[in-house]
Scaffold this motif. Structure first.
Motif, PDB file in Angstrom:
ATOM      1  N   SER A 343     -10.086  -4.193   2.954  1.00 58.12           N
ATOM      2  CA  SER A 343      -9.999  -3.086   1.996  1.00 58.12           C
ATOM      3  C   SER A 343      -9.833  -1.724   2.665  1.00 58.12           C
ATOM      4  CB  SER A 343     -11.246  -3.066   1.104  1.00 58.12           C
ATOM      5  OG  SER A 343     -12.415  -2.845   1.872  1.00 58.12           O
ATOM      6  N   ARG A 344     -10.292  -1.574   3.892  1.00 62.57           N
ATOM      7  CA  ARG A 344     -10.302  -0.241   4.498  1.00 62.57           C
ATOM      8  C   ARG A 344      -8.902   0.365   4.648  1.00 62.57           C
ATOM      9  NH1 ARG A 344     -14.197   2.787   6.293  1.00 62.57           N
ATOM     10  NH2 ARG A 344     -15.650   1.072   5.966  1.00 62.57           N
ATOM     11  N   PRO A 345      -7.877  -0.370   5.115  1.00 61.56           N
ATOM     12  CA  PRO A 345      -6.549   0.250   5.191  1.00 61.56           C
ATOM     13  C   PRO A 345      -6.023   0.722   3.830  1.00 61.56           C
ATOM     14  CG  PRO A 345      -6.617  -1.730   6.542  1.00 61.56           C
ATOM     15  CD  PRO A 345      -7.887  -1.715   5.748  1.00 61.56           C
ATOM     16  N   PHE A 347      -7.951   1.663   1.243  1.00 59.83           N
ATOM     17  CA  PHE A 347      -8.773   2.835   0.932  1.00 59.83           C
ATOM     18  C   PHE A 347      -8.216   4.085   1.632  1.00 59.83           C
ATOM     19  CE2 PHE A 347     -12.004   4.711   3.853  1.00 59.83           C
ATOM     20  CZ  PHE A 347     -12.591   5.663   3.031  1.00 59.83           C
ATOM     21  N   VAL A 348      -7.824   3.966   2.902  1.00 59.20           N
ATOM     22  CA  VAL A 348      -7.237   5.084   3.642  1.00 59.20           C
ATOM     23  C   VAL A 348      -5.893   5.470   3.043  1.00 59.20           C
ATOM     24  CG1 VAL A 348      -6.291   5.777   5.888  1.00 59.20           C
ATOM     25  CG2 VAL A 348      -8.469   4.535   5.775  1.00 59.20           C
ATOM     26  N   HIS A 349      -5.088   4.482   2.681  1.00 61.21           N
ATOM     27  CA  HIS A 349      -3.771   4.733   2.084  1.00 61.21           C
ATOM     28  C   HIS A 349      -3.904   5.520   0.780  1.00 61.21           C
ATOM     29  CE1 HIS A 349       0.339   3.969   0.750  1.00 61.21           C
ATOM     30  NE2 HIS A 349      -0.131   3.404  -0.352  1.00 61.21           N
ATOM     31  N   LEU A 350      -4.837   5.123  -0.068  1.00 60.74           N
ATOM     32  CA  LEU A 350      -5.043   5.839  -1.327  1.00 60.74           C
ATOM     33  C   LEU A 350      -5.476   7.274  -1.072  1.00 60.74           C
ATOM     34  CD1 LEU A 350      -6.921   3.161  -3.489  1.00 60.74           C
ATOM     35  CD2 LEU A 350      -4.531   3.876  -3.709  1.00 60.74           C
ATOM     36  N   ARG A 351      -6.352   7.465  -0.113  1.00 57.59           N
ATOM     37  CA  ARG A 351      -6.862   8.804   0.211  1.00 57.59           C
ATOM     38  C   ARG A 351      -5.773   9.693   0.783  1.00 57.59           C
ATOM     39  NH1 ARG A 351     -10.454   8.288   5.066  1.00 57.59           N
ATOM     40  NH2 ARG A 351      -8.458   8.620   6.121  1.00 57.59           N
ATOM     41  N   ASP A 352      -5.072   9.207   1.789  1.00 59.62           N
ATOM     42  CA  ASP A 352      -4.139  10.057   2.528  1.00 59.62           C
ATOM     43  C   ASP A 352      -2.802  10.244   1.826  1.00 59.62           C
ATOM     44  OD1 ASP A 352      -6.120  10.201   4.404  1.00 59.62           O
ATOM     45  OD2 ASP A 352      -5.142   8.892   5.872  1.00 59.62           O
ATOM     46  N   ASN A 353      -2.341   9.233   1.114  1.00 62.41           N
ATOM     47  CA  ASN A 353      -1.002   9.285   0.532  1.00 62.41           C
ATOM     48  C   ASN A 353      -0.983   9.535  -0.973  1.00 62.41           C
ATOM     49  OD1 ASN A 353       0.350   8.714   3.046  1.00 62.41           O
ATOM     50  ND2 ASN A 353      -0.369   6.608   2.834  1.00 62.41           N
ATOM     51  N   HIS A 354      -2.105   9.282  -1.643  1.00 66.15           N
ATOM     52  CA  HIS A 354      -2.118   9.440  -3.099  1.00 66.15           C
ATOM     53  C   HIS A 354      -3.273  10.298  -3.601  1.00 66.15           C
ATOM     54  CE1 HIS A 354       1.257   6.731  -3.649  1.00 66.15           C
ATOM     55  NE2 HIS A 354       0.747   6.015  -2.657  1.00 66.15           N
ATOM     56  N   LYS A 355      -4.019  10.882  -2.676  1.00 63.63           N
ATOM     57  CA  LYS A 355      -5.082  11.847  -3.009  1.00 63.63           C
ATOM     58  C   LYS A 355      -6.097  11.259  -4.000  1.00 63.63           C
ATOM     59  CE  LYS A 355      -2.430  14.253  -0.460  1.00 63.63           C
ATOM     60  NZ  LYS A 355      -2.570  13.980   0.991  1.00 63.63           N
ATOM     61  N   PHE A 393       2.056   0.273  -0.723  1.00 63.89           N
ATOM     62  CA  PHE A 393       1.174  -0.129   0.372  1.00 63.89           C
ATOM     63  C   PHE A 393       1.808  -1.260   1.167  1.00 63.89           C
ATOM     64  CE2 PHE A 393      -2.471  -2.779   1.898  1.00 63.89           C
ATOM     65  CZ  PHE A 393      -2.938  -1.879   2.844  1.00 63.89           C
ATOM     66  N   LYS A 394       1.860  -1.084   2.469  1.00 65.66           N
ATOM     67  CA  LYS A 394       2.366  -2.112   3.362  1.00 65.66           C
ATOM     68  C   LYS A 394       1.174  -2.852   3.965  1.00 65.66           C
ATOM     69  CE  LYS A 394       6.792  -0.826   3.240  1.00 65.66           C
ATOM     70  NZ  LYS A 394       6.713   0.167   2.146  1.00 65.66           N
ATOM     71  N   ILE A 395       1.070  -4.130   3.677  1.00 65.92           N
ATOM     72  CA  ILE A 395      -0.037  -4.923   4.209  1.00 65.92           C
ATOM     73  C   ILE A 395       0.085  -4.979   5.726  1.00 65.92           C
ATOM     74  CG2 ILE A 395      -1.136  -7.186   4.269  1.00 65.92           C
ATOM     75  CD1 ILE A 395      -0.156  -7.624   1.417  1.00 65.92           C
ATOM     76  N   PRO A 396      -0.953  -4.560   6.467  1.00 62.00           N
ATOM     77  CA  PRO A 396      -0.869  -4.564   7.924  1.00 62.00           C
ATOM     78  C   PRO A 396      -0.626  -5.969   8.482  1.00 62.00           C
ATOM     79  CG  PRO A 396      -2.787  -3.311   7.170  1.00 62.00           C
ATOM     80  CD  PRO A 396      -2.250  -4.026   5.978  1.00 62.00           C
TER      81      PRO A 396
END
Length: 399
Positions: A343-345, A347-355, A393-396
């Protein structure tokens, strides 16, 4: 000098809030974020609640701190409100959740060990549960089986045994001559928004009654209206002996409390416990303002309604991304999306790219802990941001 002025125990991100407006945070460069983290379930009235701000301002102008050597009209008022609205007969105020849980551990031990001829000095162990989070003090990390929290702090404190969460037989098997009680979160927060079953909670209550043990609930995260009742235990048809509460109870001001029945608090006599700052007038003003806002059926019903509506939309939404999401769980406005990837990537994606601010948790879970005062506009904004975030979101790749 290589170390930062703020001790580097947090991997702080680039978001630097300087202002809050209701359910949004504003960064120092003016960027707006939708806050579905609420300071990890703390800012339950949002960031600009008029009643809370006025209560703190008025009290700050009058009296901020004395000490617990004196009578406390402010503390008596808030304690009475909590007693009137819960199982408890008595309250001890703290400054944090960890302190409230520490007090609860002491209260459970003192029930057995500090009760005169009725006591049993051999009873000191609490049975706790896998993947729990009870705080960062030595006692509260010892109460958790999470080795990542233990690293670097050995030896741990004695007095805790771990059972699997929601497994009544496992808990029962650990009861012995040293057992003082059970310590459990009705809904695990850091552990992944995992609600206990009703049978488990009722079973613990029955075991506690049978063996004269203390049922101690950690409602630091799930308490204070977060789940749609003032405390989550109300939804299980049981009452605890002791409860630790914090986070939302101050609405953003540092405040916690240890709640207990008269019987459970029999060992907490003069000189057994204390706090310099706990119960200070400023904290009491904040707590009273929060309780005035949330401790009524109209507010609690609104939390349940909003929680059910968000949950229903989430259940429908996650079906669009079966490669990302597995299920939704939780109660009220304490919700979690269990993911099929870490979930962490995301969570970071939502924060950094979608505020959009959320909170990562264990069991690959994305925690959703919005202010309890959210309205339809913020709910719609949340789904817009979540949908856009899932779409790009690109799955790592596996390491």
């Amino acid at each position: 000098m290589s170390i930062s002025p703020l001790m580097p125990v947090y991997p702080r991100c680039g978001v630097r809030p300087v202002r809050g407006e209701n359910c949004h945070l504003i960064d120092e460069d003016g960027t707006r974020y939708l806050d579905f983290a609420s300071g990890i379930a703390v800012n339950l009235l949002g960031h600009s609640h008029k009643g809370l701000i006025e209560a703190i301002q008025n009290q700050a102008e009058t009296l901020m701190h004395v000490s617990n050597l004196y009578g406390s009209p402010q503390g008596e008022k808030l304690a009475q409100t909590l007693v009137d609205n819960t199982f408890a007969d008595t309250v001890f105020f703290t400054n944090s959740g960890a302190e409230a849980v520490e007090g609860a551990i002491k209260c459970a031990r003192a029930y057995h060990q500090n009760a005169g001829d009725e006591g049993d000095k051999d009873r000191f162990e609490l049975i706790t549960f896998a993947n729990a989070f009870h705080g960062r003090t030595m006692a509260t990390i010892s109460a958790s089986n999470q080795t990542k929290m233990h690293h670097g702090f050995s030896p741990l404190l004695d007095g805790f045994k771990y059972a699997e969460f929601d497994d009544l037989d496992a808990a029962k098997a650990l009861i012995g001559p040293h057992t003082a009680g059970f310590l459990v979160e009705p809904i695990q927060g850091e552990g992944g928004i995992r609600p206990a079953s009703e049978g488990f909670m009722k079973g613990l209550r029955a075991l506690a009654d049978e063996h004269d043990l203390m049922l101690v609930l950690d409602e630091v995260q799930c308490g204070v209206a977060r789940t749609g009742t003032l405390y989550a235990y109300e939804q299980y048809g049981v009452e605890p002996d002791i409860l630790a509460t914090a986070k939302g109870i101050g609405g953003g001001f540092p405040l916690g409390a240890l709640l207990a029945t008269e019987k459970a608090a029999r060992g907490m006599t003069f000189g057994t416990h204390g706090s310099t700052y706990g119960g200070n007038p400023l904290a009491m003003a904040a707590g009273s303002a929060v309780m005035e806002a949330v401790a009524n059926e109209e507010f609690l019903a609104s939390v349940r309604d909003k929680g059910e509506r968000i949950r229903a939309r989430l259940e429908q939404f996650i079906g669009n991304y079966p490669e990302l999401f597995e299920l939704v769980r939780g109660k009220g406005l304490m919700l979690g999306i269990k993911m099929k990837v870490e979930s962490r990537p995301f969570f970071v994606h939502l924060r950094d790219n979608h505020k959009l601010l959320t909170v990562a948790a264990g069991d690959n879970t994305l925690r959703l802990l919005p202010p309890l005062v959210i309205e339809n506009a913020e709910i719609d904004e949340f789904f817009e941001k979540l949908s856009a975030g899932a779409a790009d979101f690109k799955i790592p790749e596996p390491a």
